[in-house]
Design a protein around this motif. Structure first.
Motif, PDB file in Angstrom:
ATOM      1  N   SER A 290      24.329  33.249  39.749  1.00 37.38           N
ATOM      2  CA  SER A 290      24.525  33.239  41.340  1.00 37.38           C
ATOM      3  C   SER A 290      25.144  33.547  41.530  1.00 37.38           C
ATOM      4  N   ASN A 291      26.532  35.370  40.494  1.00 35.69           N
ATOM      5  CA  ASN A 291      27.606  35.611  41.175  1.00 35.69           C
ATOM      6  C   ASN A 291      26.584  36.547  42.589  1.00 35.69           C
ATOM      7  N   ALA A 292      25.647  37.007  42.077  1.00 40.72           N
ATOM      8  CA  ALA A 292      24.897  38.121  43.120  1.00 40.72           C
ATOM      9  C   ALA A 292      24.620  37.141  44.312  1.00 40.72           C
ATOM     10  N   LEU A 293      24.253  35.445  45.004  1.00 39.67           N
ATOM     11  CA  LEU A 293      24.277  35.281  45.412  1.00 39.67           C
ATOM     12  C   LEU A 293      25.577  34.740  45.990  1.00 39.67           C
ATOM     13  N   LYS A 294      26.529  34.404  45.423  1.00 39.40           N
ATOM     14  CA  LYS A 294      28.016  34.384  45.938  1.00 39.40           C
ATOM     15  C   LYS A 294      28.444  35.200  46.162  1.00 39.40           C
ATOM     16  N   TYR A 295      28.750  36.879  45.949  1.00 38.18           N
ATOM     17  CA  TYR A 295      29.316  38.008  46.221  1.00 38.18           C
ATOM     18  C   TYR A 295      28.801  38.880  47.106  1.00 38.18           C
ATOM     19  N   THR A 296      27.074  37.767  47.831  1.00 37.11           N
ATOM     20  CA  THR A 296      26.317  38.490  49.005  1.00 37.11           C
ATOM     21  C   THR A 296      26.256  38.357  49.703  1.00 37.11           C
ATOM     22  N   THR A 318      20.027  42.889  40.928  1.00 35.53           N
ATOM     23  CA  THR A 318      20.619  43.863  41.782  1.00 35.53           C
ATOM     24  C   THR A 318      21.318  43.385  42.885  1.00 35.53           C
ATOM     25  N   ASP A 319      22.065  43.415  43.811  1.00 36.40           N
ATOM     26  CA  ASP A 319      22.385  42.669  44.815  1.00 36.40           C
ATOM     27  C   ASP A 319      23.287  43.577  46.159  1.00 36.40           C
ATOM     28  N   THR A 320      23.012  43.375  47.489  1.00 35.21           N
ATOM     29  CA  THR A 320      23.730  44.261  48.560  1.00 35.21           C
ATOM     30  C   THR A 320      25.183  43.598  48.841  1.00 35.21           C
ATOM     31  N   TYR A 337      39.247  36.900  34.555  1.00 32.45           N
ATOM     32  CA  TYR A 337      39.632  37.638  35.668  1.00 32.45           C
ATOM     33  C   TYR A 337      38.705  37.723  36.985  1.00 32.45           C
ATOM     34  N   ARG A 338      39.611  38.040  38.409  1.00 30.07           N
ATOM     35  CA  ARG A 338      38.272  38.357  39.293  1.00 30.07           C
ATOM     36  C   ARG A 338      39.021  39.117  39.870  1.00 30.07           C
ATOM     37  N   THR A 339      38.282  40.233  41.016  1.00 30.42           N
ATOM     38  CA  THR A 339      38.531  41.171  41.627  1.00 30.42           C
ATOM     39  C   THR A 339      39.331  40.800  42.737  1.00 30.42           C
ATOM     40  N   GLU A 340      40.304  42.207  43.615  1.00 31.67           N
ATOM     41  CA  GLU A 340      41.029  41.536  44.422  1.00 31.67           C
ATOM     42  C   GLU A 340      40.471  40.837  45.363  1.00 31.67           C
ATOM     43  N   THR A 341      38.932  42.068  45.711  1.00 34.01           N
ATOM     44  CA  THR A 341      38.419  41.396  46.774  1.00 34.01           C
ATOM     45  C   THR A 341      37.790  39.394  47.334  1.00 34.01           C
ATOM     46  N   ALA A 342      37.122  39.497  45.621  1.00 31.50           N
ATOM     47  CA  ALA A 342      37.363  37.906  45.041  1.00 31.50           C
ATOM     48  C   ALA A 342      38.820  37.028  45.259  1.00 31.50           C
ATOM     49  N   ARG A 343      39.553  37.305  44.928  1.00 29.26           N
ATOM     50  CA  ARG A 343      40.625  36.839  45.394  1.00 29.26           C
ATOM     51  C   ARG A 343      41.033  36.376  46.035  1.00 29.26           C
ATOM     52  N   PRO A 348      34.708  30.862  45.783  1.00 29.99           N
ATOM     53  CA  PRO A 348      35.623  29.921  44.857  1.00 29.99           C
ATOM     54  C   PRO A 348      34.646  30.598  43.624  1.00 29.99           C
ATOM     55  N   GLY A 349      35.919  30.664  42.838  1.00 30.82           N
ATOM     56  CA  GLY A 349      35.383  31.267  41.369  1.00 30.82           C
ATOM     57  C   GLY A 349      36.785  30.842  40.583  1.00 30.82           C
ATOM     58  N   HIS A 350      36.320  31.210  38.808  1.00 27.91           N
ATOM     59  CA  HIS A 350      37.242  31.078  37.922  1.00 27.91           C
ATOM     60  C   HIS A 350      37.215  32.111  37.074  1.00 27.91           C
ATOM     61  N   GLY A 351      36.413  33.254  37.437  1.00 27.89           N
ATOM     62  CA  GLY A 351      36.742  34.742  36.401  1.00 27.89           C
ATOM     63  C   GLY A 351      36.858  34.375  34.611  1.00 27.89           C
ATOM     64  N   ILE A 352      34.976  33.300  35.116  1.00 25.46           N
ATOM     65  CA  ILE A 352      34.959  32.405  33.820  1.00 25.46           C
ATOM     66  C   ILE A 352      33.716  33.390  33.139  1.00 25.46           C
ATOM     67  N   GLY A 353      32.188  33.167  34.198  1.00 28.13           N
ATOM     68  CA  GLY A 353      31.144  33.592  34.179  1.00 28.13           C
ATOM     69  C   GLY A 353      30.692  34.563  33.462  1.00 28.13           C
ATOM     70  N   LEU A 354      31.676  35.905  33.806  1.00 29.48           N
ATOM     71  CA  LEU A 354      30.538  36.967  33.362  1.00 29.48           C
ATOM     72  C   LEU A 354      31.352  36.895  31.576  1.00 29.48           C
ATOM     73  N   SER A 355      32.304  36.776  31.094  1.00 32.18           N
ATOM     74  CA  SER A 355      33.418  37.040  30.135  1.00 32.18           C
ATOM     75  C   SER A 355      31.722  36.274  28.978  1.00 32.18           C
TER      76      SER A 355
HETATM   77  P1  ADP Z   1      34.332  33.840  39.394  1.00 32.99           P
HETATM   78  O1  ADP Z   1      32.439  34.360  39.953  1.00 32.99           O
HETATM   79  O2  ADP Z   1      33.527  32.595  38.424  1.00 32.99           O
HETATM   80  O3  ADP Z   1      34.845  33.933  39.848  1.00 32.99           O
HETATM   81  P2  ADP Z   1      32.380  35.383  36.947  1.00 32.99           P
HETATM   82  O4  ADP Z   1      33.301  35.833  35.909  1.00 32.99           O
HETATM   83  O5  ADP Z   1      31.217  35.443  37.115  1.00 32.99           O
HETATM   84  O6  ADP Z   1      33.681  34.863  37.952  1.00 32.99           O
HETATM   85  O7  ADP Z   1      33.171  36.653  37.593  1.00 32.99           O
HETATM   86  C1  ADP Z   1      34.314  37.840  37.527  1.00 32.99           C
HETATM   87  C2  ADP Z   1      34.482  38.706  38.741  1.00 32.99           C
HETATM   88  O8  ADP Z   1      33.841  39.785  38.525  1.00 32.99           O
HETATM   89  C3  ADP Z   1      34.106  38.247  39.793  1.00 32.99           C
HETATM   90  O9  ADP Z   1      35.357  36.547  40.715  1.00 32.99           O
HETATM   91  C4  ADP Z   1      34.353  39.208  40.789  1.00 32.99           C
HETATM   92  O10 ADP Z   1      34.530  39.301  41.603  1.00 32.99           O
HETATM   93  C5  ADP Z   1      33.534  40.088  40.623  1.00 32.99           C
HETATM   94  N1  ADP Z   1      31.822  40.133  40.637  1.00 32.99           N
HETATM   95  C6  ADP Z   1      30.787  39.440  39.904  1.00 32.99           C
HETATM   96  N2  ADP Z   1      29.482  39.375  39.825  1.00 32.99           N
HETATM   97  C7  ADP Z   1      30.180  39.863  40.901  1.00 32.99           C
HETATM   98  C8  ADP Z   1      28.951  40.336  42.457  1.00 32.99           C
HETATM   99  N3  ADP Z   1      27.465  40.211  42.077  1.00 32.99           N
HETATM  100  N4  ADP Z   1      29.387  41.466  43.326  1.00 32.99           N
HETATM  101  C9  ADP Z   1      31.170  41.259  43.434  1.00 32.99           C
HETATM  102  N5  ADP Z   1      31.582  40.981  42.210  1.00 32.99           N
HETATM  103  C10 ADP Z   1      31.173  40.377  41.310  1.00 32.99           C
END
Ligand code: ADP
Length: 395
Positions: A290-296, A318-320, A337-343, A348-355
């Motif tokens: 769902s991250n790959a779909l969200k950030y592509t 893998t995503d493009t 944690y969320r990257t600057e680009t995502a912020r 939408p996101g809260h930085g919980i999924g990856l951890s």
């Molecule tokens: P969320 O997506 O809810 O913010 P995650 O913990 O899943 O939280 O991801 C943390 C951060 O990692 C995201 O906010 C985003 O900045 C970055 N990220 C995760 N997956 C991708 C991805 N496939 N492409 C680009 N950035 C990503």
């Protein structure tokens, strides 16, 4: 030729003896001060509260301070007073899984790895184990060559306990919030069904509902996070295939990919059965997808693939998409944690999924890594060592 002692030669010898005696005295005093420095260093090393181990380049112990000897004792199997590192009772913190030999801190340091704050639990049982934070540095000699490694352990059990009780509090609060919020949303929906509403009131109700929905999403994310944290302590391991987990996770996002105009590819080869908690792993792979779909962006491609290598299994997503800079990749698996680009985006996101995903993978004795380039895309890879299966099996 005159008889009798050669007084000139005797004087020279006398002088040499004196020089020798002075050199010996100097050497003795140097040895004494070296011994005093060594004693001082030993006292300092023994009086610090952190455990210190120094190993040579072949991995033999060169030094172990008092704190580390205590830690060693704590993790010694019953009846074995002098265990080697692979026999010590080491666990993945927060899980019931023993730590495989190659993931243990001293072994990693011997294999020339440098790391900071890697957590490990040590003790007779997982429940009574102390949690230690381990850091390792390589030792370089005066010729610039690697002569061994030093590993430092500090006991962070009370800090971890504090964090756990904070997490339990957050779990309890989010649980309590969910029920009334669901009810608020239900009544807002009912209210909007009333055909006699003025346009103004209808728009007020819409805003209220949008915000309540947003709040419910946050609460659900917090709850999912807490469930995963406590859940990793109770993994239900049953024979399962990573390939089937990948297939099911891909199926559940297929419709979302279509709606977002993203091509979803599957390159899934069948993988052998491993003792896995399929439900938890499904959640982990689902997060990556769902991250790959969200950030592509629309028009991009997301691919999930599995591979069977000699000593490990792999699942990669893998995503493009928008990608992640090298610097930001180091913080990616940290809570919130969320990257600057995502912020800066409206994604939408809260930085919980990856951890959360990382915790699930690590609790299974696996590893997760990322490679990415900003603007080009990302690959998240989960890897399970096949040699470690017996470890998971014993849990
Ligand atoms: P969320 O997506 O809810 O913010 P995650 O913990 O899943 O939280 O991801 C943390 C951060 O990692 C995201 O906010 C985003 O900045 C970055 N990220 C995760 N997956 C991708 C991805 N496939 N492409 C680009 N950035 C990503």
């Amino acid at each position: 030729m005159p008889c009798g002692p050669d007084l000139g030669a005797l004087t020279v010898m006398d002088g040499r003896n004196q020089q020798l005696a002075e050199a010996l005295a100097e050497q003795e005093s140097l040895l004494e001060s070296a011994a005093a420095s060594e004693r001082l260093l030993e006292n300092v090393i023994d009086s610090v509260g952190v455990g210190i181990v120094v190993v040579d380049r072949d991995g033999h112990d060169v030094l172990m301070n008092r704190a580390q000897r205590r830690i060693h004792q704590l993790a010694s199997p019953p009846g074995n007073d002098d265990p080697n590192e692979s026999q010590l009772l080491l666990w993945h913190p927060g899980s019931a899984l023993p730590m495989p030999p190659e993931q243990r801190p001293v072994r990693r340091a011997v294999l020339q790895e440098t790391f900071t704050n890697s957590l490990v639990a040590m003790g007779q049982t997982q429940r009574e184990a102390r949690v230690l934070s381990a850091s390792a540095r390589q030792v370089i000699d005066h010729r610039g060559e690697r002569s061994g490694a030093v590993v430092v352990f500090s006991d962070v059990t009370s800090y971890i306990d504090m964090v756990r009780s904070q997490e339990q509090f957050v779990a309890a609060v989010s649980h309590e919030l969910r029920t009334p919020l669901t009810s608020v949303i239900g009544y807002l929906e009912l209210a909007q069904d009333d055909g006699d509403l003025s346009r103004e009131t209808a728009s007020y109700l819409q805003v209220a509902q949008r915000n309540a929905d947003q709040l419910l999403l946050i609460v659900q994310d917090l709850l999912a996070d807490q469930v995963a944290r406590s859940g990793t302590e109770q993994l239900t391991l049953r024979p399962a295939r990573l390939s089937e987990i990948a297939q099911q996770a891909a199926e559940s996002v297929a419709l979302r990919a279509e709606k977002r105009g993203i091509t979803l590819e599957r390159k899934i080869v069948e993988t052998p059965e491993l003792p896995l908690d399929a439900q938890r792993l499904q959640q982990a792979v689902g997060n990556l997808l769902s991250n790959a779909l969200k950030y592509t962006p629309r028009g991009g491609t997301v691919c999930v693939h599995t591979a069977v290598e000699d000593h490990h299994l792999e699942l990669a997503v893998t995503d493009t998409g928008i990608g992640i800079s090298d610097q930001e990749q180091t913080n990616l698996f940290t809570d919130y944690y969320r990257t600057e680009t995502a912020r800066n985006s409206d994604i939408p996101g809260h930085g919980i999924g990856l951890s959360l995903t990382r915790r699930i993978v690590v609790a299974h004795g696996g590893q997760i890594s990322v490679t990415s380039r900003p603007g080009e895309g990302s690959t998240f890879t989960i890897r399970f060592g096949l040699d470690e299966v017996e470890w998971a099996d014993r849990a």
